[in-house]
Design an enzyme around this catalytic site. Structure first.
Site, mmCIF file in Angstrom:
data_model
loop_
_atom_site.group_PDB
_atom_site.id
_atom_site.type_symbol
_atom_site.label_atom_id
_atom_site.label_comp_id
_atom_site.label_asym_id
_atom_site.label_seq_id
_atom_site.Cartn_x
_atom_site.Cartn_y
_atom_site.Cartn_z
ATOM 1 N N PHE A 1 0.682 -1.140 -0.072
ATOM 2 C CA PHE A 1 -0.142 -0.416 -0.014
ATOM 3 C C PHE A 1 0.672 1.305 -0.302
ATOM 4 C CE2 PHE A 1 -2.167 3.356 1.703
ATOM 5 C CZ PHE A 1 -3.387 3.486 0.618
ATOM 6 N N LYS B 1 2.253 9.654 8.381
ATOM 7 C CA LYS B 1 1.834 9.403 9.658
ATOM 8 C C LYS B 1 1.932 9.882 10.590
ATOM 9 C CE LYS B 1 -1.340 5.190 8.031
ATOM 10 N NZ LYS B 1 -0.958 4.389 6.354
ATOM 11 N N ASP C 1 9.268 2.451 1.460
ATOM 12 C CA ASP C 1 8.012 3.382 2.252
ATOM 13 C C ASP C 1 7.858 2.879 3.457
ATOM 14 O OD1 ASP C 1 5.485 4.062 3.244
ATOM 15 O OD2 ASP C 1 4.501 3.008 1.517
HETATM 16 C C1 LIG Z 1 -1.504 5.299 4.628
HETATM 17 C C2 LIG Z 1 0.472 4.995 4.387
HETATM 18 C C3 LIG Z 1 0.375 5.513 3.182
HETATM 19 C C4 LIG Z 1 -0.590 6.644 2.831
HETATM 20 O O1 LIG Z 1 -0.591 7.512 3.648
HETATM 21 P P1 LIG Z 1 -1.578 8.725 3.741
HETATM 22 O O2 LIG Z 1 -1.084 9.930 4.575
HETATM 23 O O3 LIG Z 1 -2.713 8.372 3.505
HETATM 24 O O4 LIG Z 1 -1.081 9.665 1.780
HETATM 25 C C5 LIG Z 1 1.081 5.377 1.952
HETATM 26 N N1 LIG Z 1 2.039 4.390 2.197
HETATM 27 C C6 LIG Z 1 1.963 3.762 3.908
HETATM 28 C C7 LIG Z 1 2.446 2.387 4.162
HETATM 29 C C8 LIG Z 1 0.743 3.654 3.800
HETATM 30 O O5 LIG Z 1 0.575 2.858 5.569
#
Ligand SMILES: *Cc1c(COP(=O)(O)O)cnc(C)c1O
Length: 400
Positions: free
Chosen positions: A141, A255, A226
């Site tokens: 994700f 986050k 990420d």
């Molecule tokens: C939550 C999340 C995102 C997206 O972050 P947003 O601030 O909602 O755009 C991207 N990568 C990972 C691994 C996430 O957990």
């Protein structure tokens, strides 16, 4: 409906009537939080094992962060990136000081941080014969913008939004050989979560990330982690990569970076940092004074020596408690996995998982279900032993 315009019923009704209907919500409205506790609009107390979708790693209303926000808001709320401002200079310095990186691009969210990483990778590839492809993983994700739904290895986030931005391919997670096989002449980067969060708290084999590091070195590709979810102390170290024995070329954060304020960052090692030059990228609110002051305060607490050590102890207590809970319900609950306070407990079915989460909520415990049937347990790092035991007891009742 309650006559009280600020009671739960009124908040729910207004929300249902006026907010775009993109979220499935539990029917509770929270108005106040402190540490690992939350109170709803009718005064009921809850324990928070969700940390506002992993955005408040230091707990609600952390005094140091609140003070930084108030002091900065009183002085200067926002300044454009056409001038210099103190909070962003301090935030970037701290991030570099505590990581592999040389430079930082500041933005407001996870998806936006990943967009910056993608643009750095595309520039890096353009300078090397027009390479452009980024390999990502199945079950990943990376966010909800058009580029990041194309990057995300889950069909459900893309459905109905085609055509997709080209230049991504998905490879099974945790499999170095599959990644090696996927590399083509046009491939320029690998974007991967050190632990898949939304994918169900999936921890890859120990050799996986170092194996990707070797592949990237061998093929002059960028390794991009990420860490939007795994960063900021969530896994027991400031960044999850610290536990892997290798460092990426690019890392994205968001986050919990501002402990609840919207701030994102793309961190880059030298060869990736130089890919983005003047005019290559921008974000109006990136580097905002208040969000960045909050992030500086957050990082100060996270690196004070005690907070992460305490989180690791809390992790052990959870693991022991969750394992014994799973042993008492072998037909419904499976293995505990994760690192630090990013923990997942596998359940028998989606119905079983959502049932447990709903009964826990009724009894005053927030946790969430991800990847359909995995209970994700992600309390703030400041959760106390008494709160852990209380939460585990509620979870035990909810599982019965
Ligand atoms: C939550 C999340 C995102 C997206 O972050 P947003 O601030 O909602 O755009 C991207 N990568 C990972 C691994 C996430 O957990």
């Amino acid at each position: 409906m309650s006559a009280d315009a600020s009671g739960s019923a009124a908040i729910l009704e207004r929300t249902d009537r006026y907010i775009a209907q993109t979220y499935a919500r539990s029917r509770v409205a929270f108005v106040r939080g402190r540490g690992a506790e939350l109170w709803d609009a009718d005064g009921k107390r809850y324990l928070d094992f969700f940390s506002s979708i992993l955005c408040t790693n230091l707990g609600h209303a952390h005094p140091a962060v609140t003070r930084a926000i108030c002091e900065q808001a009183d002085r200067l709320v926002h300044l454009s990136n056409l001038h210099y401002s103190e909070p962003q200079s301090r935030l970037a310095e701290k991030l570099v000081e505590h990581s592999f990186a040389e430079r930082v691009f500041l933005c407001n969210s996870g998806t936006e941080a990943n967009e910056a990483a993608l643009k750095a990778a595309r520039r890096y590839g353009h300078a090397r014969g027009g390479r452009y492809e980024v390999l990502t993983t199945l079950g990943s994700f990376h966010g909800r913008t058009m580029a990041m739904i194309a990057a995300t290895g889950q069909e459900k986030v893309r459905r109905g939004f085609e055509p997709m931005l080209p230049g991504f391919r998905y490879v099974p997670y945790g499999d170095v050989a599959a990644m090696e096989e996927a590399i083509r002449p046009e491939t320029v980067a690998i974007l991967v979560e050190p632990i898949q969060g939304e994918g169900g708290v999936v921890v890859p084999p120990d050799r996986y990330l170092p194996g990707l590091r070797e592949l990237c070195d061998r093929h002059d590709m960028l390794l991009m982690f990420d860490e939007v979810q795994t960063g900021c102390g969530r896994t027991g170290t400031l960044f999850a990569y610290e536990q892997t024995g290798c460092a990426p070329d690019v890392m994205t954060l968001a986050k919990s970076l501002g402990n609840g304020l919207p701030v994102g960052a793309m961190l880059a090692a030298p060869r990736a940092a130089s890919a983005l030059d003047v005019g290559a990228h921008a974000s109006t609110f990136g580097g905002n004074c208040v969000t960045n002051a909050a992030a500086v305060a957050t990082l100060e607490v996270l690196t004070d020596g005690g907070t992460l050590a305490r989180a690791r102890l809390a992790s052990e207590r959870f693991r022991t408690g969750l394992a014994s809970l799973a042993a008492r319900h072998p037909e419904d609950l499976g293995a505990v996995r994760g690192r630090g306070l990013l923990l997942g407990l596998e359940t028998r079915s989606g119905e079983c998982a959502t049932g447990i989460a709903a009964r826990a909520l009724e009894r005053g415990l927030l946790l969430n279900v991800t990847a359909e049937r995995v209970l994700r347990i992600a309390p703030p790092l400041v959760v106390s032993d008494a709160e852990i035991d209380e939460g585990l007891a509620i979870l035990g009742q909810a599982a019965s």
